[in-house]
Write a protein that holds these residues in place. Structure first.
Motif, short mmCIF file in Angstrom:
data_model
loop_
_atom_site.label_atom_id
_atom_site.label_comp_id
_atom_site.label_asym_id
_atom_site.label_seq_id
_atom_site.Cartn_x
_atom_site.Cartn_y
_atom_site.Cartn_z
N THR A 173 0.74 -0.99 -0.58
CA THR A 173 -0.17 -0.15 0.31
C THR A 173 0.73 1.20 -0.14
OG1 THR A 173 -1.94 -1.05 0.88
CG2 THR A 173 -2.12 1.35 1.18
N ILE A 174 1.95 1.08 0.97
CA ILE A 174 2.58 2.46 1.04
C ILE A 174 3.74 3.03 -0.37
CG2 ILE A 174 4.76 1.66 1.81
CD1 ILE A 174 5.00 3.93 3.69
N PHE A 175 4.04 1.92 -1.18
CA PHE A 175 4.35 1.89 -2.23
C PHE A 175 3.60 2.31 -3.59
CE2 PHE A 175 7.11 -1.09 -0.16
CZ PHE A 175 8.51 -0.84 -0.42
N LEU A 176 2.18 1.67 -3.26
CA LEU A 176 1.12 2.21 -4.74
C LEU A 176 1.04 3.72 -4.24
CD1 LEU A 176 -1.03 -1.11 -4.17
CD2 LEU A 176 0.51 -0.27 -5.83
N LYS A 177 0.68 4.25 -2.69
CA LYS A 177 1.01 5.70 -2.36
C LYS A 177 1.29 6.50 -2.75
CE LYS A 177 -1.40 9.31 -0.42
NZ LYS A 177 -2.54 9.42 -0.98
N LEU B 209 3.08 10.45 -7.24
CA LEU B 209 3.84 10.97 -8.51
C LEU B 209 3.46 10.88 -9.40
CD1 LEU B 209 7.13 9.17 -7.54
CD2 LEU B 209 6.59 11.53 -7.08
N ASP B 210 2.11 10.31 -9.88
CA ASP B 210 1.15 10.22 -11.02
C ASP B 210 1.54 9.49 -12.01
OD1 ASP B 210 -1.14 10.39 -12.54
OD2 ASP B 210 0.33 12.10 -13.61
N VAL B 211 2.69 7.72 -11.40
CA VAL B 211 3.33 7.54 -12.12
C VAL B 211 2.69 5.51 -11.85
CG1 VAL B 211 5.45 8.10 -12.46
CG2 VAL B 211 5.24 6.89 -10.82
N LYS B 212 2.50 4.37 -12.74
CA LYS B 212 2.38 3.50 -12.56
C LYS B 212 3.09 2.66 -11.94
CE LYS B 212 0.10 3.42 -17.17
NZ LYS B 212 -0.01 2.69 -18.55
N PRO B 213 2.74 0.98 -10.71
CA PRO B 213 4.05 0.65 -10.49
C PRO B 213 5.42 0.23 -11.26
CG PRO B 213 2.58 0.31 -9.51
CD PRO B 213 1.72 1.63 -10.20
N GLU B 214 4.88 0.08 -12.23
CA GLU B 214 6.20 -0.77 -13.16
C GLU B 214 6.86 0.73 -13.45
OE1 GLU B 214 1.83 -0.27 -15.63
OE2 GLU B 214 2.91 -0.43 -13.98
N GLU B 215 5.87 1.12 -13.36
CA GLU B 215 7.38 2.54 -14.32
C GLU B 215 8.22 3.52 -13.11
OE1 GLU B 215 4.24 4.63 -17.56
OE2 GLU B 215 4.34 5.10 -15.40
N ALA B 216 8.09 2.73 -11.96
CA ALA B 216 8.76 3.21 -10.78
C ALA B 216 10.21 2.28 -10.43
CB ALA B 216 8.05 3.82 -9.62
N VAL B 217 11.18 2.71 -9.54
CA VAL B 217 12.28 1.49 -9.41
C VAL B 217 11.99 2.22 -7.60
CG1 VAL B 217 13.96 2.94 -9.84
CG2 VAL B 217 14.78 0.59 -9.19
N HIS B 218 12.40 1.57 -6.49
CA HIS B 218 12.32 1.62 -5.53
C HIS B 218 13.69 1.26 -5.07
CE1 HIS B 218 11.58 2.72 -1.05
NE2 HIS B 218 12.54 1.19 -0.80
N ILE B 219 14.28 2.27 -4.46
CA ILE B 219 16.08 2.03 -3.87
C ILE B 219 16.03 1.63 -1.76
CG2 ILE B 219 18.31 2.75 -3.33
CD1 ILE B 219 16.88 2.23 -6.49
N ARG C 222 7.81 -4.83 -5.04
CA ARG C 222 8.09 -5.63 -6.18
C ARG C 222 6.45 -6.09 -5.85
NH1 ARG C 222 13.59 -8.69 -5.71
NH2 ARG C 222 15.05 -7.09 -6.71
N ASP C 223 5.61 -6.17 -4.38
CA ASP C 223 4.61 -7.30 -3.88
C ASP C 223 4.20 -6.18 -5.10
OD1 ASP C 223 5.14 -9.89 -3.35
OD2 ASP C 223 4.79 -8.99 -1.43
N ALA C 224 3.92 -4.56 -5.27
CA ALA C 224 2.89 -3.32 -5.50
C ALA C 224 3.28 -3.38 -6.91
CB ALA C 224 3.95 -2.70 -5.17
N GLY C 225 4.82 -4.31 -7.77
CA GLY C 225 4.62 -4.20 -9.34
C GLY C 225 5.82 -2.67 -9.60
N CYS C 226 6.40 -2.57 -8.58
CA CYS C 226 7.54 -1.58 -8.55
C CYS C 226 8.90 -2.73 -8.84
CB CYS C 226 7.53 -1.37 -7.57
SG CYS C 226 6.56 0.19 -7.52
N ASP C 227 9.62 -2.17 -9.75
CA ASP C 227 11.38 -2.35 -9.81
C ASP C 227 11.69 -2.17 -8.92
OD1 ASP C 227 13.39 -3.91 -10.28
OD2 ASP C 227 13.91 -2.31 -12.36
#
Length: 284
Positions: free
Chosen positions: A220-224, A229-239, A251-256
């Motif tokens: 949920t926190i990654f999706l928020k 940021l007005d981006v899709k999860p698959e367009e973002a990478v988390h560090i 990755r569960d949220a769909g982010c890199d």
């Protein structure tokens, strides 16, 4: 149409390699990044990395991610002094007798236990949780002692930026049109702390667990953050520096997701991986 067919063909060619990619594990830091009052591995094998980046560039273009999400404690920020040292030094005038090793051991034990008062550790300013941690770690329940520690970890004196070149990197990301956000298990003091460290303007958004009412690894926190940021999860990478909270959660949220200290070791490396060139100060 031609570009679409090229992307489709490239993705189809690379998909078998990506499906069978293998990861090399590394250990996370020995001391949890939250080991302070108020804070809330995998790396690609060389061939897999090249195929993966080729795959993303075929889909998204030269800049492979539209947004970068960054963990706070342990990735962007670190305490200036070891937690146990601060607890011990401040605590001497309040009668704390435990050694730094004992404080650290007791801290880790207390922090690893379920927090029974709510499903979240950091609710609003996090005071009840941190009072419990401080008293469990030191054996001292003196409210004045707690408040002194609590206030200390709200100031820039208690924290430092881990990457000294971060300023130039985030400026370059902004010029390139890449959106940025902090995603952190933290209480409501994170925003004023970022302001005190003069880095709040580097980010387009901040997703704090105490405000979102969800803690990593909850997706949920990654999706928020992506929503802000007005981006899709698959367009973002988390560090981030924690495999469970940062890699698995993102990755569960769909982010890199990349592990700090293993997949990447600096924000310059992060930027260049996604296709953004960074000039460092006068060394342009």
């Amino acid at each position: 149409m031609a570009v679409a067919r090229l992307r489709s063909a490239t993705a189809a060619r690379l998909q078998p390699a990506l499906a069978g990619r293998r990861r090399l594990g590394t250990a996370a830091a020995a001391e949890a990044p939250e080991a302070v009052v108020g804070a809330g591995g995998a790396r690609w094998e060389p061939m897999g990395a090249r195929e993966y980046y080729d795959y993303r560039r075929a889909i998204y273009g030269d800049i492979t991610h539209k947004a970068i999400l960054v963990d706070a404690a342990g990735t962007l920020l670190a305490p200036t002094e070891p937690m146990a040292q601060v607890y011990r030094t401040v605590g001497e005038k309040y009668g704390v007798k435990y050694s730094e090793d004992e404080i650290l051991m007791r801290y880790r034990q207390a922090y690893s236990q379920p927090w029974g008062r709510s499903r979240l550790r950091y609710v609003d300013d996090g005071r009840p949780f941190w009072q419990h941690i401080v008293s469990s770690s030191t054996g001292c329940s003196d409210l004045q002692y707690f408040e002194e520690l609590y206030h200390y970890y709200t100031t820039e004196k208690a924290w430092r930026l881990i990457d000294p070149d971060a300023k130039y990197v985030f400026e370059a990301l902004r010029r390139a049109g890449v959106r940025t956000a902090v995603v952190s298990n933290f209480d409501t003091r994170l925003r004023p702390l970022l302001q005190a460290l003069n880095c709040d303007h580097w980010f387009d958004a901040v997703a704090v667990s105490a405000e979102v009412a969800a803690e990593k690894p909850n997706p949920t926190i990654f999706l928020k953050a992506c929503e802000l940021l007005d981006v899709k999860p698959e367009e973002a990478v988390h560090i981030g520096d924690d495999r469970r909270n940062d890699l698995w959660g993102a990755r569960d949220a769909g982010c890199d997701a990349w592990l700090w200290g293993s997949d990447v070791h600096s924000f310059k490396e992060v930027a260049e991986r996604i296709g953004v060139s960074v000039g460092m100060g006068n060394n342009m």
